[in-house]
Design a protein around this motif. Structure first.
Motif, short mmCIF file in Angstrom:
data_model
loop_
_atom_site.label_atom_id
_atom_site.label_comp_id
_atom_site.label_asym_id
_atom_site.label_seq_id
_atom_site.Cartn_x
_atom_site.Cartn_y
_atom_site.Cartn_z
N VAL A 15 -5.10 -2.64 -8.26
CA VAL A 15 -4.08 -1.85 -8.45
C VAL A 15 -2.83 -1.88 -8.05
O VAL A 15 -2.67 -2.86 -7.18
N ILE A 16 -1.83 -1.14 -8.37
CA ILE A 16 -0.65 -1.21 -7.76
C ILE A 16 -0.42 0.22 -7.03
O ILE A 16 -0.79 1.16 -7.53
N GLY A 17 0.15 0.10 -5.77
CA GLY A 17 0.24 1.26 -5.08
C GLY A 17 1.67 1.25 -4.34
O GLY A 17 2.35 -0.05 -4.21
N THR A 18 1.81 2.11 -3.63
CA THR A 18 3.08 2.31 -2.71
C THR A 18 3.09 2.97 -1.44
O THR A 18 1.89 3.57 -1.56
N VAL A 19 3.96 2.65 -0.73
CA VAL A 19 4.02 3.40 0.63
C VAL A 19 5.30 3.48 0.96
O VAL A 19 6.14 2.89 0.62
N GLY A 20 5.61 4.99 1.14
CA GLY A 20 6.78 5.35 1.69
C GLY A 20 7.46 6.37 0.59
O GLY A 20 6.76 6.56 -0.63
N GLU A 21 8.51 7.04 0.71
CA GLU A 21 9.13 7.85 -0.04
C GLU A 21 9.82 7.42 -1.39
O GLU A 21 10.48 6.17 -1.14
N PRO A 22 10.11 8.03 -2.44
CA PRO A 22 10.74 7.37 -3.58
C PRO A 22 12.31 7.03 -2.97
O PRO A 22 12.65 7.87 -2.43
N GLY A 23 12.56 6.08 -3.69
CA GLY A 23 14.05 5.40 -3.07
C GLY A 23 13.70 4.40 -1.84
O GLY A 23 14.70 3.79 -1.78
N ARG A 25 10.39 3.06 -1.27
CA ARG A 25 8.90 2.76 -1.28
C ARG A 25 8.89 1.14 -1.26
O ARG A 25 9.70 0.38 -1.85
N THR A 26 7.77 0.88 -0.68
CA THR A 26 7.29 -0.65 -0.87
C THR A 26 6.01 -0.77 -1.74
O THR A 26 5.22 0.10 -1.73
N PHE A 27 6.10 -1.52 -2.71
CA PHE A 27 5.26 -1.87 -3.86
C PHE A 27 4.24 -2.85 -3.28
O PHE A 27 4.62 -3.89 -2.91
N TYR A 28 2.95 -2.57 -3.49
CA TYR A 28 1.75 -3.45 -3.39
C TYR A 28 1.02 -3.72 -4.52
O TYR A 28 0.60 -2.73 -5.17
N LEU A 29 0.50 -4.95 -4.49
CA LEU A 29 -0.63 -5.19 -5.55
C LEU A 29 -1.83 -5.45 -4.58
O LEU A 29 -1.67 -6.34 -3.37
N GLN A 30 -2.76 -4.82 -4.89
CA GLN A 30 -4.26 -4.87 -4.19
C GLN A 30 -5.50 -5.17 -5.01
O GLN A 30 -5.58 -4.45 -5.90
N GLY A 34 -16.07 -7.28 -3.75
CA GLY A 34 -17.22 -7.49 -2.78
C GLY A 34 -16.59 -6.76 -1.39
O GLY A 34 -15.98 -5.94 -1.18
N ASP A 35 -16.68 -7.93 -0.43
CA ASP A 35 -16.10 -7.63 0.78
C ASP A 35 -14.81 -8.22 0.98
O ASP A 35 -14.29 -8.09 2.08
N ARG A 36 -14.16 -8.80 0.16
CA ARG A 36 -12.81 -9.11 0.07
C ARG A 36 -11.85 -8.25 -0.44
O ARG A 36 -11.99 -7.68 -1.29
N LEU A 37 -10.84 -8.18 0.42
CA LEU A 37 -9.50 -7.14 -0.03
C LEU A 37 -8.19 -8.16 0.25
O LEU A 37 -8.11 -8.67 1.32
N PHE A 38 -7.36 -8.10 -0.69
CA PHE A 38 -6.12 -8.85 -0.55
C PHE A 38 -4.99 -8.09 -1.06
O PHE A 38 -5.20 -7.43 -2.36
N THR A 39 -4.22 -7.89 -0.30
CA THR A 39 -2.84 -7.09 -0.55
C THR A 39 -1.53 -7.87 -0.41
O THR A 39 -1.28 -8.63 0.60
N VAL A 40 -0.98 -7.92 -1.60
CA VAL A 40 0.69 -8.64 -1.58
C VAL A 40 1.63 -7.56 -1.84
O VAL A 40 1.38 -6.48 -2.59
#
Length: 185
Positions: A15-23, A25-30, A34-40
């Protein structure tokens, strides 16, 4: 240059998701497998371009006679993902370049994300290119999941600040000053 490849062959979630308010926001690809989680992190424009190219590639493949890869025209209902990013968010790198391809033997879209070699927030030093380690994230995504990924990404990108109907620039909650091209008033 030392390269570290992080490969996800059959991810449970991308998924692509964001953190922060519009204007702001920081975009993340996650990606989660399995038990692996990778976020950039990535730029809004990169997220938008990636979703657009995934859709274009799926549409091109769907147009192949008899649709031999069973490419869905729309997001399969069971693959819709509107959940937030998984916590905690730990950015492993910032994406500098993205690539997309097709693996016909497994009917998967292949996404490659290469790390940005320098931190743009730091003062830039002149060093030998070979001294930077490079991270590469490779994700192989089945066609239905790829269609769902593109749909969600378009929605996330479109959920930002509204655009001014005159100048097509994002409007903040504050006062908007229109910057129309010369000749328009």
């Amino acid at each position: 240059m030392e390269t570290k490849v992080h490969e996800f062959a059959w991810p449970d979630r991308l998924v692509i998701g964001t953190v922060g308010e519009p204007g702001a926001r920081t975009f993340y690809l996650q990606v989660h497998e399995g038990d692996r989680l990778f976020t950039v992190s990535l730029e809004k424009g990169q997220a938008s371009a990636l979703a657009e190219r995934v859709d274009e590639m799926l549409d091109e493949l769907m147009a192949v006679e008899n649709n031999p890869f069973s490419i869905p025209a729309i997001t399969p209902e069971g693959l819709v993902d509107n959940d937030p990013l998984e916590q905690p968010i730990r950015e492993l790198f910032r994406i500098g370049a993205l690539g997309i391809g097709w693996e016909p033997s497994t009917a998967q879209i292949v996404i490659e994300a290469h790390s940005l070699d320098v931190d743009l927030d730091d003062e830039i030093e002149l060093v030998e290119v070979e001294s930077y380690p490079q991270d590469v994230l490779t994700i192989r995504l089945p066609v239905g999941s790829a269609r769902a990924f593109a749909k969600r990404t378009h929605e996330i990108v479109g959920a930002g600040r509204p655009l001014c109907i005159l100048c097509r620039m994002p409007m903040d909650d504050d006062e908007h000053v229109c910057t129309l091209p010369d000749g328009f008033r």
